[in-house]
Scaffold this motif. Structure first.
Motif, mmCIF file in Angstrom:
data_model
loop_
_atom_site.group_PDB
_atom_site.id
_atom_site.type_symbol
_atom_site.label_atom_id
_atom_site.label_comp_id
_atom_site.label_asym_id
_atom_site.label_seq_id
_atom_site.Cartn_x
_atom_site.Cartn_y
_atom_site.Cartn_z
ATOM 1 N N ILE A 239 4.700 9.857 -9.478
ATOM 2 C CA ILE A 239 4.734 9.935 -10.888
ATOM 3 C C ILE A 239 3.785 11.218 -11.209
ATOM 4 O O ILE A 239 4.079 12.063 -12.326
ATOM 5 N N ALA A 240 2.551 11.367 -10.774
ATOM 6 C CA ALA A 240 1.608 12.362 -11.083
ATOM 7 C C ALA A 240 2.236 13.802 -10.521
ATOM 8 O O ALA A 240 2.212 14.711 -11.297
ATOM 9 N N THR A 241 3.100 13.730 -9.682
ATOM 10 C CA THR A 241 3.804 15.064 -9.016
ATOM 11 C C THR A 241 4.601 15.644 -10.036
ATOM 12 O O THR A 241 4.438 16.863 -10.557
ATOM 13 N N LEU A 242 5.304 14.558 -10.618
ATOM 14 C CA LEU A 242 6.359 14.863 -11.921
ATOM 15 C C LEU A 242 5.535 15.490 -13.094
ATOM 16 O O LEU A 242 6.004 16.343 -13.553
ATOM 17 N N MET B 235 0.855 -0.971 0.063
ATOM 18 C CA MET B 235 -0.082 0.054 -0.123
ATOM 19 C C MET B 235 0.967 1.112 -0.029
ATOM 20 O O MET B 235 0.652 2.209 -0.678
ATOM 21 N N VAL B 236 1.817 1.157 0.846
ATOM 22 C CA VAL B 236 2.702 2.343 0.989
ATOM 23 C C VAL B 236 3.702 2.723 -0.473
ATOM 24 O O VAL B 236 3.806 3.689 -0.927
ATOM 25 N N LEU B 237 3.958 1.519 -0.930
ATOM 26 C CA LEU B 237 4.672 1.635 -1.937
ATOM 27 C C LEU B 237 3.725 2.098 -3.338
ATOM 28 O O LEU B 237 4.177 2.950 -4.289
ATOM 29 N N ILE B 238 2.704 1.737 -3.336
ATOM 30 C CA ILE B 238 1.448 2.154 -4.372
ATOM 31 C C ILE B 238 1.287 3.455 -4.202
ATOM 32 O O ILE B 238 1.215 4.268 -5.281
ATOM 33 N N VAL B 239 1.047 4.090 -3.063
ATOM 34 C CA VAL B 239 0.860 5.338 -2.690
ATOM 35 C C VAL B 239 2.027 6.122 -3.301
ATOM 36 O O VAL B 239 1.947 7.218 -4.030
ATOM 37 N N PHE B 240 3.349 5.892 -2.759
ATOM 38 C CA PHE B 240 4.608 6.446 -3.031
ATOM 39 C C PHE B 240 4.704 6.469 -4.810
ATOM 40 O O PHE B 240 5.001 7.840 -5.255
ATOM 41 N N LEU B 241 4.481 5.478 -5.292
ATOM 42 C CA LEU B 241 4.899 5.345 -6.904
ATOM 43 C C LEU B 241 3.606 6.326 -7.751
ATOM 44 O O LEU B 241 4.251 7.074 -8.327
ATOM 45 N N HIS C 235 -2.115 18.305 -5.279
ATOM 46 C CA HIS C 235 -3.108 17.873 -5.718
ATOM 47 C C HIS C 235 -3.190 16.189 -6.204
ATOM 48 O O HIS C 235 -4.046 15.619 -6.125
ATOM 49 N N SER C 236 -1.866 15.937 -6.128
ATOM 50 C CA SER C 236 -1.459 14.374 -6.348
ATOM 51 C C SER C 236 -2.085 13.798 -5.250
ATOM 52 O O SER C 236 -2.618 12.674 -5.009
ATOM 53 N N ILE C 237 -1.756 14.220 -4.055
ATOM 54 C CA ILE C 237 -2.044 13.637 -2.698
ATOM 55 C C ILE C 237 -3.714 13.727 -2.412
ATOM 56 O O ILE C 237 -4.121 12.525 -2.185
ATOM 57 N N SER C 238 -3.975 14.808 -2.795
ATOM 58 C CA SER C 238 -5.753 15.073 -2.776
ATOM 59 C C SER C 238 -6.301 14.158 -3.553
ATOM 60 O O SER C 238 -7.585 13.598 -3.162
ATOM 61 N N ALA C 239 -5.831 14.022 -4.901
ATOM 62 C CA ALA C 239 -6.473 13.089 -5.800
ATOM 63 C C ALA C 239 -6.360 11.782 -5.577
ATOM 64 O O ALA C 239 -7.427 11.004 -5.544
ATOM 65 N N PHE C 240 -5.028 11.202 -5.354
ATOM 66 C CA PHE C 240 -5.094 9.632 -5.016
ATOM 67 C C PHE C 240 -5.705 9.221 -3.695
ATOM 68 O O PHE C 240 -6.253 8.238 -3.698
ATOM 69 N N ASN C 241 -5.956 10.082 -2.671
ATOM 70 C CA ASN C 241 -6.869 9.909 -1.536
ATOM 71 C C ASN C 241 -8.085 10.069 -1.649
ATOM 72 O O ASN C 241 -8.923 10.035 -0.642
ATOM 73 N N ASN C 242 -8.568 10.385 -2.883
ATOM 74 C CA ASN C 242 -10.058 10.741 -3.240
ATOM 75 C C ASN C 242 -10.485 11.848 -2.048
ATOM 76 O O ASN C 242 -11.625 11.961 -1.697
#
Length: 463
Positions: free
Chosen positions: A157-160, A147-153, A182-189
């Motif tokens: 990538i989205a941030t870049l 889970m942590v790996l998926i979140v980080f990955l 916005h990447s953190i906000s989007a991935f965590n819905n």
């Protein structure tokens, strides 16, 4: 002196015994409920500090509490504009609360414990199982690491990608910060945005649209499904849970896209000024965002009433179990549809993809739908009273109540105008919506006692 020493030692022993009792008697759902409350409280205190405000003055404890609950519960409803009302410190606090609330405090705790060389006990595994909504207690530590790996990955990538897209507009530093937020906000819905109009300015931008879209779709599918796809890489080998989630997500997307595209094409206030390609992007985005992401690329308040009602239905259904989204979950809806079809066919085993679905699962799904529906209707009634909307604007109130409960974060404009009583009601709704009806019921329930009385069976007329 000896007496005082014994007294201090006695007090210390009492505290240790109390902690031991709490640790061994509190159930995982109760612990989850308590930790969420602690995290929300800490977030509210920090956000109420002057340094968290863009003006240097406190935003007030109630607004800070509302924002903290919305961030921890990855909702996205706001009473203050995130980009203008909060300083960078305040925005970073919100970003941290979103990340912890989305990935789960226990998952982060497991990773930290592993890094420190600590062992993960049965109690901790049960808590992980509850927070991830996993059907098995096996492999949970490995799942937490995945889970942590998926979140980080995905977030990296989205941030870049978004940084490269926004660099020419904002400069590298600001672009990187906006991209990360916005990447953190989007991935965590979560649906928090640093622009007052959400992402409406990028309605025709495929890079922003599809980057954000991929993030909240993956987050909404759930870590269990993503890990299952990564491991199996074959539809035939996927678990029943993964197959149902993927199928339901695809069907809801197609239905939502087609209906919104056809309906809003008649609406000059939304699709009227857009090209065909922009309309397609807008319809794709808005058909998926009710699944709990909270972002919007067109003004929700300007949509047709029928389109708004469609969004209410999609919000109520929500994302998949085990994901960062809310709602009653796609799994729940599929189980009830299968049970209904099975009843029309004359009964027998309820099954899907050559797997039988237990009666207990059906009863849980029914309990979730009924309790959620009753709760949303109750909140709608309360808001019509507190916001003095007894004669009109019912759809608007129902929309906000559903959005709060499903932790979606979409708004027709009512949230920013809520009274203090309305803010309290919506705050409680977001919290209970994030916990879920079953988690809350388990947290408050007493130990099960088997009935010693066997009642005779009778029949009730249905329909």
């Amino acid at each position: 002196m000896n007496k005082a020493f014994r007294s201090r030692r006695g007090d210390s022993s009492y505290i240790e015994r109390l902690i031991y009792r709490l640790k061994n008697n509190i159930s995982p759902p109760q612990l989850i409920t308590a930790v969420f409350l602690v995290l929300i409280t800490v977030g509210a205190i920090l956000l109420s500090m002057p340094f968290a405000s863009s003006t240097g003055q406190s935003i007030g404890l109630l607004d800070a509490l509302f924002t903290s609950v919305s961030a921890v519960c990855v909702n996205g409803l706001v009473v203050l504009d995130t980009g203008s009302a909060f300083s960078v410190y305040g925005q970073v606090i919100i970003m941290i609360l979103i990340q912890i609330g989305g990935i789960g405090f226990m998952t982060l705790g497991v990773v930290i414990a592993i890094l420190l060389g600590k062992k993960i006990g049965l109690k901790q595994r049960l808590i992980i199982q509850q927070t991830t909504q996993s059907t098995s207690a096996q492999g949970l530590v490995r799942l937490s690491l995945y889970m942590v790996l998926i979140v980080f990955l995905f977030e990296s990538i989205a941030t870049l990608v978004l940084t490269l897209r926004w660099e020419s507009e904002m400069g590298l530093g600001k672009a990187a910060y906006y991209a990360l937020f916005h990447s953190i906000s989007a991935f965590n819905n979560a649906g928090f945005a640093l622009w007052s109009d959400g992402l409406s300015r990028y309605v025709g931008d495929p890079i922003v649209n599809f980057t954000i879209l991929i993030l909240f779709i993956v987050g909404g599918l759930g870590y269990i499904v993503v890990v299952d796809i990564f491991r199996k890489r074959s539809w035939r080998k996927l678990s029943l849970h993964s197959k149902i989630v993927l199928l339901a997500t695809s069907v809801l997307f197609v239905i939502g896209f087609l209906l919104l595209f056809l309906l809003e094409s008649w609406n000059s206030a939304t699709f009227g000024q857009l090209t065909l390609w922009e309309r397609i992007q807008a319809a794709i985005f808005q058909s998926m965002t009710p699944r709990s992401s909270g972002f919007n690329t067109i003004d929700i308040g300007s949509m047709l009433a029928v389109s708004q009602f469609l969004l209410i239905i999609l919000m109520f259904i929500g994302a998949a179990s085990g994901g960062t989204g809310g709602g009653i979950k796609t799994n729940t809806v599929v189980v009830l549809i299968l049970a209904t079809i099975n009843t029309f066919r004359g009964g027998g085993q309820i099954h899907a993809f050559n797997r039988r679905i237990s009666e207990d699962t059906v009863m849980r799904a029914l309990a979730v739908v009924i309790s959620s529906l009753c709760f949303v209707l109750l909140i709608t009634i309360l808001l019509t009273i507190t916001e003095n909307m007894l004669e009109d604007h019912f759809l608007e109130v129902l929309f906000e109540a559903t959005s709060a409960f499903s932790t979606t974060g979409l708004s027709m404009g009512l949230t920013s105008e809520l009274s203090n009583a309305g803010k309290v009601i919506v705050t409680i709704t977001m919290y209970l919506g994030r916990l879920g009806p079953l988690t809350l019921a388990y947290a408050l329930a007493q130990k099960k006692a088997k009935s010693k009385i066997g009642y005779p069976e009778d029949h009730i007329l249905i329909g």
